[in-house]
Design an enzyme around this catalytic site. Structure first.
Site, PDB file in Angstrom:
ATOM      1  N   HIS A  27      27.452  40.873  -2.949  1.00 38.53           N
ATOM      2  CA  HIS A  27      26.988  40.917  -1.741  1.00 38.53           C
ATOM      3  C   HIS A  27      26.774  42.671  -1.571  1.00 38.53           C
ATOM      4  CE1 HIS A  27      27.133  40.284   2.596  1.00 38.53           C
ATOM      5  NE2 HIS A  27      28.372  40.260   2.867  1.00 38.53           N
TER       6      HIS A  27
ATOM      7  N   HIS B 111      19.245  35.074  -3.968  1.00 39.11           N
ATOM      8  CA  HIS B 111      19.965  35.311  -2.554  1.00 39.11           C
ATOM      9  C   HIS B 111      20.189  33.648  -2.256  1.00 39.11           C
ATOM     10  CE1 HIS B 111      20.339  35.929   1.839  1.00 39.11           C
ATOM     11  NE2 HIS B 111      20.275  37.024   1.497  1.00 39.11           N
TER      12      HIS B 111
ATOM     13  N   ASP C 168      19.067  44.719  -1.271  1.00 34.05           N
ATOM     14  CA  ASP C 168      19.721  45.742  -1.930  1.00 34.05           C
ATOM     15  C   ASP C 168      18.710  46.317  -2.963  1.00 34.05           C
ATOM     16  OD1 ASP C 168      22.449  43.425  -1.259  1.00 34.05           O
ATOM     17  OD2 ASP C 168      22.180  45.579  -0.695  1.00 34.05           O
TER      18      ASP C 168
HETATM   19  C1  SDX Z   1      23.400  40.345   0.001  1.00 33.11           C
HETATM   20  O1  SDX Z   1      24.272  36.106   2.279  1.00 33.11           O
HETATM   21  C2  SDX Z   1      23.630  37.188   2.769  1.00 33.11           C
HETATM   22  O2  SDX Z   1      22.857  37.021   3.773  1.00 33.11           O
HETATM   23  C3  SDX Z   1      23.921  38.475   1.852  1.00 33.11           C
HETATM   24  C4  SDX Z   1      22.897  39.483   2.462  1.00 33.11           C
HETATM   25  C5  SDX Z   1      23.267  40.121   3.763  1.00 33.11           C
HETATM   26  O3  SDX Z   1      22.398  40.689   4.490  1.00 33.11           O
HETATM   27  O4  SDX Z   1      24.334  39.967   4.210  1.00 33.11           O
HETATM   28  O5  SDX Z   1      21.502  39.266   2.296  1.00 33.11           O
HETATM   29  C6  SDX Z   1      23.105  40.915   1.757  1.00 33.11           C
HETATM   30  O6  SDX Z   1      24.375  40.182  -0.307  1.00 33.11           O
HETATM   31  C7  SDX Z   1      22.234  40.422  -0.980  1.00 33.11           C
HETATM   32  C8  SDX Z   1      22.569  39.735  -2.201  1.00 33.11           C
HETATM   33  C9  SDX Z   1      23.037  41.056  -3.074  1.00 33.11           C
HETATM   34  N1  SDX Z   1      23.603  40.391  -4.355  1.00 33.11           N
HETATM   35  C10 SDX Z   1      23.116  40.680  -5.724  1.00 33.11           C
HETATM   36  O7  SDX Z   1      21.836  41.449  -5.781  1.00 33.11           O
HETATM   37  C11 SDX Z   1      23.742  40.282  -6.901  1.00 33.11           C
HETATM   38  C12 SDX Z   1      22.881  39.303  -7.780  1.00 33.11           C
HETATM   39  N2  SDX Z   1      22.654  38.144  -7.042  1.00 33.11           N
HETATM   40  C13 SDX Z   1      23.434  37.156  -7.320  1.00 33.11           C
HETATM   41  O8  SDX Z   1      24.593  37.409  -7.631  1.00 33.11           O
HETATM   42  C14 SDX Z   1      23.042  35.864  -6.585  1.00 33.11           C
HETATM   43  O9  SDX Z   1      21.719  35.835  -6.388  1.00 33.11           O
HETATM   44  C15 SDX Z   1      23.573  35.765  -5.183  1.00 33.11           C
HETATM   45  C16 SDX Z   1      25.113  35.931  -5.030  1.00 33.11           C
HETATM   46  C17 SDX Z   1      22.971  36.883  -4.381  1.00 33.11           C
HETATM   47  C18 SDX Z   1      23.232  34.460  -4.694  1.00 33.11           C
HETATM   48  O10 SDX Z   1      23.856  33.648  -5.444  1.00 33.11           O
HETATM   49  P1  SDX Z   1      23.946  31.816  -5.240  1.00 33.11           P
HETATM   50  O11 SDX Z   1      23.075  31.759  -4.152  1.00 33.11           O
HETATM   51  O12 SDX Z   1      25.530  31.527  -5.185  1.00 33.11           O
HETATM   52  O13 SDX Z   1      23.383  31.333  -6.316  1.00 33.11           O
HETATM   53  P2  SDX Z   1      23.869  31.101  -7.761  1.00 33.11           P
HETATM   54  O14 SDX Z   1      24.713  32.094  -8.310  1.00 33.11           O
HETATM   55  O15 SDX Z   1      24.367  29.688  -7.518  1.00 33.11           O
HETATM   56  O16 SDX Z   1      22.580  31.123  -8.948  1.00 33.11           O
HETATM   57  C19 SDX Z   1      21.721  29.962  -8.725  1.00 33.11           C
HETATM   58  C20 SDX Z   1      21.199  29.963 -10.163  1.00 33.11           C
HETATM   59  C21 SDX Z   1      22.198  30.224 -11.089  1.00 33.11           C
HETATM   60  O17 SDX Z   1      21.805  29.674 -12.539  1.00 33.11           O
HETATM   61  P3  SDX Z   1      22.038  28.106 -12.739  1.00 33.11           P
HETATM   62  O18 SDX Z   1      23.665  28.055 -12.753  1.00 33.11           O
HETATM   63  O19 SDX Z   1      21.454  27.274 -11.835  1.00 33.11           O
HETATM   64  O20 SDX Z   1      21.468  28.041 -14.331  1.00 33.11           O
HETATM   65  O21 SDX Z   1      20.330  31.232 -10.270  1.00 33.11           O
HETATM   66  C22 SDX Z   1      21.181  32.227 -11.337  1.00 33.11           C
HETATM   67  C23 SDX Z   1      22.300  31.848 -11.532  1.00 33.11           C
HETATM   68  O22 SDX Z   1      22.773  32.048 -12.765  1.00 33.11           O
HETATM   69  N3  SDX Z   1      21.065  33.766 -10.525  1.00 33.11           N
HETATM   70  C24 SDX Z   1      20.567  34.725 -11.314  1.00 33.11           C
HETATM   71  C25 SDX Z   1      20.613  35.913 -10.301  1.00 33.11           C
HETATM   72  N4  SDX Z   1      20.966  35.128  -9.303  1.00 33.11           N
HETATM   73  C26 SDX Z   1      21.306  33.793  -9.319  1.00 33.11           C
HETATM   74  N5  SDX Z   1      20.425  34.890 -12.562  1.00 33.11           N
HETATM   75  C27 SDX Z   1      20.186  36.355 -12.896  1.00 33.11           C
HETATM   76  N6  SDX Z   1      20.139  37.383 -12.060  1.00 33.11           N
HETATM   77  C28 SDX Z   1      20.492  36.993 -10.796  1.00 33.11           C
HETATM   78  N7  SDX Z   1      20.450  38.151  -9.799  1.00 33.11           N
END
Ligand code: SDX
Length: 429
Positions: free
Chosen positions: A267, A308, A365
Site C-alpha cells: 500500500h 493496482h 508510488d
Molecule cells: C497504493 O487501493 C488503493 O487505491 C491504493 C492506493 C491509494 O491511493 O490508496 O492507490 C495506493 O497502495 C498503490 C499500490 C502500491 N503497491 C505497490 O506498488 C506494490 C506492488 N503492487 C502489488 O503488490 C499489487 O499490484 C497490488 C497490491 C497493488 C494490487 O494487488 P491485487 O489487486 O490484489 O492484484 P493481485 O495481487 O491479485 O495480482 C494480480 C496478478 C497476480 O498474478 P496471478 O496470481 O494472477 O498470476 O498480477 C500479479 C500478481 O502476481 N501482480 C504483479 C504485481 N502486481 C500484481 N506481478 C509483479 N509485480 C507487481 N507489482
C-alpha cells in the site's frame, strides 16, 4: 436502489432470490445481498473484497478501466493544475469548492490548530533515534486521543469536524517533529505566517543556526503531491479507518489505525520500497533480470510501484507525478540516475506480455519517491508524506460514515478448521 433485479437460483433447493441492484451516480452496479443468508442460507466469499462494495460514498470516484480519478466530481487533472491542497481538503471535507471567505476561514481554522501539546514532544523524544517514522506517527497520532478524548462528544457534528481539522492541521507538525527527533535537532514550532506546505517544510528543515528560506519549487511540488495523495475511495487504509470508526472508536484511534495500514509495502509503503528496489537494480543493464523475477511465479518479488487493485490502466496520478518529477529535477538543476532507471523499467515492463496481459501499470508510488528524494526527504519519511496528505481523505471518509447510520463492520468467514471434538487429557495425547 434501482428497479433492476438479478435473480439467483439455488439448483439444489430450487429456491430463487431476487437481488436488488444498487446503481450509484457512476461506476459498476452492485447487488444488495443482505437477504442471501436468511433466504437461501448462503454467505458470500470474497477475500480482499475484490468484488465487494463496503459502503456508499459521495467523496471520490475511480474508474479503473479508464484511469479516471475525481474528488467530489472534479477530475484530478484539473485540481492538480488549478487548485491547492487546502482548497482540495475543504472540497473533500464539505463536498464543494470554497468561496474566498470560506477559504480564508478554513485556512485560519487549520492554522490555528497546528501546534501540538508540549507533552507530545516529550513523548516523541522517548523514541529511539532510529525508530521508523511511520511507527512513531501511528503511536503519536493515536495518543492524540489521550489529549482530546474527554472533550470529544462523538454525537456532536461540530466536535467531529474539529477533530478532523485538528488532525489535518497537526499531521505536518507531528511528522516534522519525528524527523527532527531522528536528526537530533531541536523542536521547530509551526510558523502561522506561512501556508500549509511552506510551514511543513520550515518545520522539517529549518535549523536555529541558519535563516531558512522555503524553496518555492519544493512548496509547489509538495502541494501537488499532497493533492494527488489526498483520497482514493475505499483503499486499504481508508477501509481500516472506516472499520475502526464503525465501532464508535475515537477518531484519533481510527486514523492511527489507517496510518498503520498505509505503512505496508503493498500500500503506501510502496513509495519507499520503489526506491529500495531501484537501488537494488542499480543499473539499466539489470532491469531485465528484475522484470523476469517479477514474472516468476516461484519468486515472491514484485515490481514495486506497479499494479493496482482498481486501475487496470495507467494510474492518472502516476502520469502527473512523472511529469512533475521531470520538472522538479530540471528546476533544481538536479539529475537522478534512478529517474532514468525508473523510465527504462517502465518502458520494458509496459512492452512485456506479462505486464500487458495482467494490466500492470505504474501507480502513484512509482515516481513519487524520485521527487521526495530530490527535495531532500529521507526515504523512511516517504510514506509519512503519503500519510500527511491521506489524512484529509481519512477524516473526510470518517465524517461521512459518522453522518450515515452504519452497522459495525464485522465480516464472516469460511471455517475450514477441525470439526467438534472432545478434550483429550495429557496422559492420552
Ligand atoms: C497504493 O487501493 C488503493 O487505491 C491504493 C492506493 C491509494 O491511493 O490508496 O492507490 C495506493 O497502495 C498503490 C499500490 C502500491 N503497491 C505497490 O506498488 C506494490 C506492488 N503492487 C502489488 O503488490 C499489487 O499490484 C497490488 C497490491 C497493488 C494490487 O494487488 P491485487 O489487486 O490484489 O492484484 P493481485 O495481487 O491479485 O495480482 C494480480 C496478478 C497476480 O498474478 P496471478 O496470481 O494472477 O498470476 O498480477 C500479479 C500478481 O502476481 N501482480 C504483479 C504485481 N502486481 C500484481 N506481478 C509483479 N509485480 C507487481 N507489482
Amino acid at each position: 436502489m434501482s428497479d433492476q433485479r438479478v435473480v439467483i437460483t439455488d439448483e439444489s433447493s430450487g429456491k430463487s432470490l431476487e437481488l436488488p441492484v444498487i446503481k450509484g451516480t457512476e461506476g459498476e452496479p452492485t447487488l444488495q445481498i443482505k437477504a442471501l443468508p436468511s433466504t437461501l442460507g448462503y454467505f458470500t466469499y470474497d477475500p480482499g473484497f475484490t468484488a465487494t462494495a463496503s459502503c456508499t460514498s459521495k467523496i471520490t470516484f475511480i474508474d479503473g478501466g479508464k484511469g479516471i480519478l475525481r474528488y467530489r466530481g472534479y477530475p484530478i487533472e484539473q485540481l492538480s493544475e488549478k487548485s491547492n491542497f487546502l482548497e482540495v481538503a475543504f472540497l473533500l471535507l464539505t463536498g464543494e469548492l470554497p468561496t474566498s471567505a470560506e477559504t480564508e476561514d478554513f485556512e485560519e481554522d487549520i492554522t490555528y490548530h497546528t501546534m501540538i501539546h508540549e507533552k507530545l514532544n516529550t513523548f516523541i523524544s522517548g523514541f529511539h533515534y532510529d525508530a521508523h517514522p511511520m511507527a512513531m506517527m501511528a503511536g503519536v497520532v493515536g495518543s492524540l486521543a489521550a489529549f482530546y478524548h474527554d472533550k470529544l462528544d462523538m454525537e456532536n457534528p461540530a466536535h467531529r469536524l474539529l477533530a478532523a481539522k485538528r488532525m489535518i492541521a497537526k499531521m505536518p507538525t507531528i511528522a516534522a517533529a519525528c524527523y527532527r527527533h531522528h536528526m537530533g535537532w531541536p523542536t521547530a514550532y509551526p510558523k502561522n505566517s506561512l501556508n500549509y506546505t511552506e510551514r511543513f517544510l520550515d518545520m522539517m528543515f529549518s535549523v536555529p543556526a541558519e535563516k531558512y528560506e522555503v524553496s518555492p519549487v519544493a512548496a509547489k511540488a509538495f502541494d501537488l503531491l499532497f493533492i494527488l495523495h489526498a483520497d482514493h475511495e475505499q483503499n486499504a487504509s481508508t477501509s481500516t479507518v472506516r472499520l475502526v470508526g464503525s465501532t464508535g472508536a475515537n477518531p484519533y484511534a481510527s486514523v492511527a489505525a489507517g496510518i498503520s495500514a498505509l505503512w505496508g509495502p503493498a500500500h503506501g509503503g510502496a513509495n519507499e520500497a520503489v526506491l529500495n528496489m531501484l537501488d537494488e537494480i542499480g543499473d539499466i543493464s539489470r532491469v531485465g533480470l528484475f522484470v523476469d523475477k517479477a514474472k516468476d511465479k516461484n519468486d515472491p518479488f514484485r515490481l514495486m510501484g506497479f499494479g493496482h487493485r482498481v486501475y487496470k490502466n495507467y494510474d492518472p496520478r502516476a502520469s502527473i507525478i512523472r511529469a512533475a518529477a521531470y520538472e522538479v529535477l530540471e528546476e533544481l538543476g538536479a539529475s537522478d540516475p534512478l529517474m532514468d532507471l525508473a523510465m527504462e523499467l517502465e518502458r520494458i515492463a509496459l512492452e512485456d506480455e506479462y505486464f500487458v496481459t495482467k494490466k500492470l501499470y505504474p501507480n502513484v508510488d512509482f515516481y513519487s519517491g524520485i521527487i521526495y528524494k530530490a527535495l531532500g526527504i529521507p526515504r523512511s519519511m516517504f510514506t509519512v508524506m503519503f500519510a500527511i496528505a491521506r489524512t484529509v481523505g481519512w477524516v473526510s471518509q470518517w465524517l461521512e460514515q459518522e453522518e450515515t447510520p452504519t452497522p459495525i463492520g464485522r465480516p464472516r468467514q469460511v471455517y475450514d478448521g477441525q470439526p467438534a471434538r472432545d478434550y483429550v487429557s495429557v496422559e492420552s495425547r
